[in-house]
Design a protein around this motif. Structure first.
Motif, PDB file in Angstrom:
ATOM      1  N   ALA A  63       5.883  41.944  55.806  1.00  0.00           N
ATOM      2  CA  ALA A  63       4.719  41.092  55.523  1.00  0.00           C
ATOM      3  C   ALA A  63       3.719  41.104  56.671  1.00  0.00           C
ATOM      4  O   ALA A  63       2.587  40.650  56.515  1.00  0.00           O
ATOM      5  CB  ALA A  63       5.172  39.658  55.228  1.00  0.00           C
ATOM      6  N   GLY A  64       4.117  41.580  57.864  1.00  0.00           N
ATOM      7  CA  GLY A  64       3.201  41.644  58.999  1.00  0.00           C
ATOM      8  C   GLY A  64       3.794  41.093  60.273  1.00  0.00           C
ATOM      9  O   GLY A  64       4.994  40.819  60.360  1.00  0.00           O
ATOM     10  N   ASN A  65       2.918  40.917  61.248  1.00  0.00           N
ATOM     11  CA  ASN A  65       3.323  40.418  62.572  1.00  0.00           C
ATOM     12  C   ASN A  65       3.152  38.909  62.641  1.00  0.00           C
ATOM     13  O   ASN A  65       2.218  38.347  62.067  1.00  0.00           O
ATOM     14  CB  ASN A  65       2.453  41.037  63.672  1.00  0.00           C
ATOM     15  N   ALA A  66       4.050  38.260  63.380  1.00  0.00           N
ATOM     16  CA  ALA A  66       3.893  36.831  63.647  1.00  0.00           C
ATOM     17  C   ALA A  66       2.619  36.639  64.461  1.00  0.00           C
ATOM     18  O   ALA A  66       2.183  37.533  65.191  1.00  0.00           O
ATOM     19  CB  ALA A  66       5.100  36.304  64.403  1.00  0.00           C
ATOM     20  N   THR A  67       2.002  35.478  64.340  1.00  0.00           N
ATOM     21  CA  THR A  67       0.775  35.198  65.093  1.00  0.00           C
ATOM     22  C   THR A  67       1.014  34.012  66.022  1.00  0.00           C
ATOM     23  O   THR A  67       1.903  33.188  65.795  1.00  0.00           O
ATOM     24  CB  THR A  67      -0.397  34.881  64.146  1.00  0.00           C
ATOM     25  N   GLY A  68       0.201  33.937  67.048  1.00  0.00           N
ATOM     26  CA  GLY A  68       0.280  32.819  67.984  1.00  0.00           C
ATOM     27  C   GLY A  68       1.491  32.841  68.896  1.00  0.00           C
ATOM     28  O   GLY A  68       1.869  31.807  69.439  1.00  0.00           O
ATOM     29  N   CYS A  69       2.095  33.987  69.073  1.00  0.00           N
ATOM     30  CA  CYS A  69       3.277  34.087  69.944  1.00  0.00           C
ATOM     31  C   CYS A  69       2.865  33.836  71.397  1.00  0.00           C
ATOM     32  O   CYS A  69       1.829  34.317  71.856  1.00  0.00           O
ATOM     33  CB  CYS A  69       3.936  35.450  69.800  1.00  0.00           C
ATOM     34  N   THR A  70       3.686  33.086  72.099  1.00  0.00           N
ATOM     35  CA  THR A  70       3.355  32.710  73.471  1.00  0.00           C
ATOM     36  C   THR A  70       3.664  33.835  74.448  1.00  0.00           C
ATOM     37  O   THR A  70       4.520  34.690  74.203  1.00  0.00           O
ATOM     38  CB  THR A  70       4.122  31.448  73.899  1.00  0.00           C
ATOM     39  N   VAL A  71       2.956  33.761  75.554  1.00  0.00           N
ATOM     40  CA  VAL A  71       3.174  34.689  76.654  1.00  0.00           C
ATOM     41  C   VAL A  71       3.985  33.940  77.708  1.00  0.00           C
ATOM     42  O   VAL A  71       3.656  32.814  78.072  1.00  0.00           O
ATOM     43  CB  VAL A  71       1.838  35.176  77.251  1.00  0.00           C
ATOM     44  N   THR A  72       5.074  34.547  78.162  1.00  0.00           N
ATOM     45  CA  THR A  72       5.855  33.978  79.261  1.00  0.00           C
ATOM     46  C   THR A  72       5.664  34.868  80.475  1.00  0.00           C
ATOM     47  O   THR A  72       5.112  35.976  80.371  1.00  0.00           O
ATOM     48  CB  THR A  72       7.357  33.879  78.909  1.00  0.00           C
ATOM     49  N   ASN A  73       6.097  34.400  81.632  1.00  0.00           N
ATOM     50  CA  ASN A  73       5.965  35.236  82.825  1.00  0.00           C
ATOM     51  C   ASN A  73       7.144  35.013  83.749  1.00  0.00           C
ATOM     52  O   ASN A  73       7.857  34.010  83.647  1.00  0.00           O
ATOM     53  CB  ASN A  73       4.645  34.969  83.539  1.00  0.00           C
ATOM     54  N   PHE A  74       7.354  35.963  84.612  1.00  0.00           N
ATOM     55  CA  PHE A  74       8.386  35.888  85.651  1.00  0.00           C
ATOM     56  C   PHE A  74       7.927  36.727  86.830  1.00  0.00           C
ATOM     57  O   PHE A  74       7.040  37.573  86.695  1.00  0.00           O
ATOM     58  CB  PHE A  74       9.754  36.377  85.129  1.00  0.00           C
ATOM     59  N   THR A  75       8.515  36.455  87.971  1.00  0.00           N
ATOM     60  CA  THR A  75       8.221  37.218  89.181  1.00  0.00           C
ATOM     61  C   THR A  75       9.504  37.878  89.657  1.00  0.00           C
ATOM     62  O   THR A  75      10.552  37.234  89.735  1.00  0.00           O
ATOM     63  CB  THR A  75       7.646  36.310  90.281  1.00  0.00           C
TER      64      THR A  75
END
Length: 189
Positions: A63-75
């Protein structure tokens, strides 16, 4: 860890995941790839030390890609400090003879070294002339002249916060003979 695997929780209904990794949010310069129906991915290359990375995982199906997915980060971790490699005296050269008794000592700098211990002695392993941390320098001038016609042994040990180098080699050299001077005049008495 720079050799990290990226893992995530499975999403009901997802048949694949788009994994995006970059060094700035929205810039997927490390990876921007559909990795299939998995929940962990082993990056093909190690990441850089002390670098912030941004990650977004986008579940998808027919059906497609999810929308509004969050961006996480790490160092990633800081690069570990390791004990530096050894170096050796370049002046006087190993095996040199006829060296001036007022000679200066020099050696090649070692990457990662923050100080050097200079050891000088009249027998290998006996540092009776000098056994001193001389700082983060690559030359040293002894405060006193050496003796004439004497063999000296030298070892230089680089160190840093991880510790001193080990197994550093000993070099040697021999000083010049005492010059013969013309005798002074004398007078009849």
């Amino acid at each position: 860890d720079i050799a990290t695997n990226i893992s995530w929780t499975a999403v009901t209904g997802a048949t694949s995941y788009l994994l995006q990794i970059g060094t700035a949010s929205g810039t997927w310069n490390i990876l921007n790839q559909n990795v299939g129906n998995v929940t962990t991915f082993n990056l093909p290359n190690d990441l850089n030390y002390s670098t912030q990375y941004f990650v977004r995982i986008i579940p998808s199906n027919s059906a497609g890609n999810a929308t509004g997915c969050t961006v996480t980060n790490f160092t990633t971790e800081a690069q570990p400090i390791t004990v530096p490699a050894c170096t050796a005296a370049t002046v006087p050269a190993n095996g040199a003879t006829n060296i001036d008794i007022a000679t200066n000592f020099s050696w090649t700098a070692v990457t990662g070294a923050t100080s050097y211990t200079l050891q000088i002695g009249t027998a290998s392993g006996t540092w009776d002339i000098l056994n001193q941390n001389v700082g983060n320098v690559t030359t040293f001038d002894l405060p006193n002249n050496l003796n004439y016609s004497t063999q000296y042994f030298v070892r230089i040990i680089p160190s840093n916060s991880a510790g001193p180098a080990s197994g550093c080699s000993v070099t040697n050299f021999t000083t010049e003979a005492q010059p013969i001077t013309v005798p002074a005049c004398t007078a009849a008495t």
